[in-house]
Design an enzyme around this catalytic site. Structure first.
Site, mmCIF file in Angstrom:
data_model
loop_
_atom_site.group_PDB
_atom_site.id
_atom_site.type_symbol
_atom_site.label_atom_id
_atom_site.label_comp_id
_atom_site.label_asym_id
_atom_site.label_seq_id
_atom_site.Cartn_x
_atom_site.Cartn_y
_atom_site.Cartn_z
ATOM 1 C CG ASP A 170 0.287 6.367 12.339
ATOM 2 O OD1 ASP A 170 0.440 5.130 12.313
ATOM 3 O OD2 ASP A 170 0.579 7.086 11.377
HETATM 4 C C1 BGC Z 1 1.857 4.577 9.382
HETATM 5 C C2 BGC Z 1 0.406 4.198 9.224
HETATM 6 C C3 BGC Z 1 0.263 2.701 9.241
HETATM 7 C C4 BGC Z 1 0.842 2.182 10.536
HETATM 8 C C5 BGC Z 1 0.698 0.693 10.706
HETATM 9 C C6 BGC Z 1 2.505 3.879 10.561
HETATM 10 O O1 BGC Z 1 3.877 4.056 10.568
HETATM 11 O O2 BGC Z 1 1.958 5.978 9.520
HETATM 12 O O3 BGC Z 1 -0.108 4.757 8.055
HETATM 13 O O4 BGC Z 1 -1.066 2.341 9.088
HETATM 14 O O5 BGC Z 1 2.209 2.501 10.587
HETATM 15 O O6 BGC Z 1 1.509 -0.003 9.872
#
Ligand code: BGC
Length: 766
Positions: free
Chosen positions: A300
């Site tokens: 993530d």
């Molecule tokens: C989130 C993810 C997301 C990623 C990219 C993160 O803060 O937890 O679910 O896909 O950002 O935007």
């Protein structure tokens, strides 16, 4: 199989295929195998040409240059990213959108780097790209797998037309805690329903041929247990036992893997003391080991760096070692792998085989998407112009929006509204709002483009409709996105709303949360109506009790007062672009609601976590002393609205409920049937639900577990027989060693229109 055996097999298959072609009897399966092997071979031969730096580059995912969906990283200047891109040190990018932009970064990757490896272009296509479907929690309330799949198809069609080839969806985190803002992004609290939805969404995004220019790679996230963040607080610790992990958290992820999802994303939480981005147990043992997942795992947003903040690694170097060994293949905007891994391999600290495995997985997905055959396959301006915002997409999202609405209460059949001769006051800060219904996660859609409830109701011209905000929305700004609150101090609009309510036949009130009050980073401890909305509701109620309350919200709310007093309550979530049309059609009876809650609604925050598949405890009932049993002294044990609840304008009667037999052997298939009759005045749809209870287990079993459902359409007066099958797949569970077992014993079966149905039968498994 070793390399020589592999080559012999390949030659053999080529000969067979050749013969097949000559005799014009080429079999599908021969071609399948051929395709499979050729992808693996192409990956291997490319890998053999790559330098260590280029390999590590494939494990590097950079954020684009304008949208930001996490904290801005240090040292991540656009200039540096361009330099890395040109050197072939970037494998994927996120938040680049629009054909022109995607084409440009893809051109650099393909035409300016030594090996010309195309990029994955990732984006959070969570509930649509430009034309938005309901937020995923809402859509899950439809229990309509075809509609959910179709909604993901629409999202993929628009996103792919904008150059995107990979979505960070579906989120399949099970959660029992509506304080957690991200429940809006998932399928709710139940692993069975969640698994079916996970599959529908994966198939919707990926279609049946990933090389097509309108199908994109999906990503099951967040692996794992993020939805169990302690106290519903975002990014928090997770401490759960094996039984909950295997029986509740993992099933939707397994369903996504079984449905062929190409990628997984890990998460920000720790699980039982280990930040999951660094969890070998989750990523190597379970996902890539037991489940044999052959796609890749993306971290993530900077979650590899966060291993340091969790206190599990002392610096980036150690974080890189932990994450790479654990099987996190691609570093999202963390800049850790690109800075550390080459040296770590050169020093022999991280084995090159770990890098090779990660890169092989990443390249494989690129080959499967057809990017090596045509890196610009998603970069067609005509397609972009024609497809994004297409009328047929608006029709599709309206369809799923209607199906997502849940009729929570309809005392005295206040709904549907009469179409003529009525005076109606539409009241509330969200009634005319065109932004909030778009919900959270709608980066590529245009602000203020939802059809509001006011606009939807104005389509019905037979009544006199007036509109009064009552209380205002307060809009502020943070570094990222618009932050919205609902007024907490200004009471000036309340009097006008009350005066209007006094003179009308019916009041429709649109209250709830703004779209940006749920979503990532938006945990809340109060789940009642924010701001002055409760005060407004009570003031209006004091002068006119004929109120239809339409809720707009991204999570279950604790609306006990409203449930006791307000005759009709419609759960209208955040339904996306066509929100107001969907709600108006339900209010006026042009669509008969059939949604059912995918998450329990609590009476108050103190009851959380509250969910239907709880365990009995050793003291489940009051034995007359009123004290020493499992309960609270100040609130009932029951929820405000149970999982699976949802009414219709018609009524359904269940009869002839039969388990076909009383004793079965483990492994038998058990047939269960029930007749459902539409006994009311409207055609309608009912989600017929089947629950079991395994009365005694070596690991205690929940009091009810959903094990089947069917969405059935019934005309007025019509009866249908619904059949369910129960077998090992439904009757077993995971023990504390993570093994799936089925135990002999007594079972109860329940069938009905919600998780608290009392229609019950039983059988014994020998
Ligand atoms: C989130 C993810 C997301 C990623 C990219 C993160 O803060 O937890 O679910 O896909 O950002 O935007």
């Amino acid at each position: 199989m070793n390399r020589n055996q592999y080559n012999v097999l390949l030659i053999l298959i080529m000969v067979l295929c050749f013969l097949g072609c000559v005799t014009n009897k080429k079999s599908g399966s021969q071609m399948e195998v051929m395709k499979e092997i050729s992808v693996d071979q192409r990956v291997d031969s490319l890998l053999a040409k790559m330098t260590l730096e280029e390999k590590v580059g494939q494990m590097n995912l950079y954020n684009g240059f304008w949208d930001v969906t996490g904290p801005t990283p240090q040292g991540g200047s656009a200039k540096l990213k361009y330099e890395h891109l040109k050197k072939g040190w970037v494998g994927a990018m996120l938040n680049i959108r629009g054909v022109e932009n995607v084409k440009e970064v893809q051109r650099i990757a393909v035409e300016e780097t030594r090996l010309g490896i195309p990029l994955l272009i990732g984006f959070d296509v969570i509930h649509g790209y430009k034309t938005l479907s309901p937020i995923p929690l809402a859509e899950s309330a439809s229990w309509d797998l075809e509609a959910i799949r179709n909604s993901a198809r629409v999202a993929a069609t628009e996103a792919s037309a904008a150059g995107i080839n990979w979505t960070f969806a579906p989120m399949v985190d099970i959660s029992r805690d509506p304080r957690w803002g991200r429940v809006m992004e998932g399928g709710g609290e139940d692993p069975y329903l969640g698994s079916k939805i996970a599959k529908a969404r994966v198939l919707g995004f990926q279609g049946n041929d990933l090389t097509k220019n309108n199908t994109i790679a999906a990503c099951a996230k967040h692996f794992a247990a993020y939805g169990f963040s302690e106290a519903g607080k975002e990014y928090n610790t997770v401490d759960i036992g094996t039984s909950t992990l295997y029986n509740t958290v993992l099933p939707p992820f397994k369903a996504a893997a079984d449905s062929g999802v190409k990628t997984f994303m890990n998460s920000f939480n720790e699980l039982n003391g280990v930040p999951v981005t660094g969890s070998e147990f989750l990523q190597r043992d379970i996902l890539k080991g037991a489940w044999d997942f052959d796609g890749f795992v993306v971290s993530d947003w900077a979650s590899i760096n966060e291993i340091i903040f969790w206190g599990h690694a002392k610096d980036k170097r150690q974080a890189a070692i932990i994450a790479a060994r654990a099987g996190s293949d691609l570093d999202m905007e963390g800049h850790v792998y690109i800075q550390e891994l080459v040296q770590l391999v050169q020093e022999g600290v991280v084995q090159e085989s770990i890098i090779d495995d990660a890169v092989r997985r990443i390249l494989k997905v690129k080959f499967e998407l057809g990017l090596f055959d045509n890196p610009y396959t998603y970069c067609d301006e005509t397609n972009e112009k024609e497809n994004i915002g297409h009328t047929k997409h608006h029709e599709a999202v309206l369809d799923v929006a209607k199906k997502s609405i849940v009729l929570l209460k309809n005392q005295g059949n206040l709904l549907p509204l009469q179409k003529e001769g009525q005076k109606i006051a539409l009241i509330g800060p969200l009634a005319a709002d065109k932004n909030s219904p778009l919900g959270s996660w709608r980066i590529a859609s245009d602000d203020h483009t939802a059809v509001s409830v006011l606009e939807g109701m104005q389509q019905y011209t037979g009544n006199t409709l007036t509109h009064h905000k009552g209380v205002e929305l307060v809009v502020g700004n943070t570094a990222f996105i618009e932050e919205v609150q609902i007024n907490t101090t200004n009471r000036t609009g309340i009097d006008e709303a009350v005066a209007a309510a006094q003179t009308v036949d019916v009041v429709v009130m649109v209250l709830g949360e703004h779209g940006f009050q749920s979503g990532e980073g938006r945990s809340r401890t109060h789940l009642d109506l924010p701001g002055l909305q409760q005060e407004l509701l009570e003031a209006v109620y004091a002068v006119n009790q004929n109120i239809v309350l339409v809720l707009n919200n991204g999570r279950p709310l604790a609306i006990e007062w409203a449930t006791e007093h307000i005759p009709a309550i419609v759960e209208g979530w955040q339904l996306g672009t066509q929100s107001g049309n969907a709600i108006a059609q339900v209010l006026y009876g042009d669509y008969n609601p059939s949604g059912k809650l995918p998450m329990t609604f609590p009476r108050n925050v103190g009851q959380i976590p509250i969910y239907y598949n709880y365990k009995s405890t050793g003291r489940p009932v009051d034995t007359n002393d009123n004290v020493f049993w499992s309960h609270y002294t100040d609130v009932d044990n029951t929820p405000l609205y149970p999982f699976g609840h949802g009414l219709s304008y018609t009524t359904f009667q269940y009869s002839n409920f039969k388990v076909h037999g009383t004793e079965f052997k483990i492994g038998d298939t058990i047939k269960v049937t029930v007749d459902v009759t539409n006994t009311g005045d409207y055609d309608g749809k009912e989600v017929v639900q089947l629950y079991i209870r395994d009365l005694f287990g070596s690991i205690t079993r929940p009091v009810r577990e959903l094990k089947g459902f069917e969405l059935v359409s019934l005309k007025k007066g019509e009866t249908k027989t619904i059949e369910f099958k129960l077998s090992n797949k439904e009757l077993g569970f995971f023990n504390n060693q993570g093994e799936y077992i089925v135990e002999a014993g007594d079972f109860e079966v329940f069938v009905g229109g919600s998780s608290i149905t009392s229609l019950q039968s039983s059988f014994t498994l020998k």
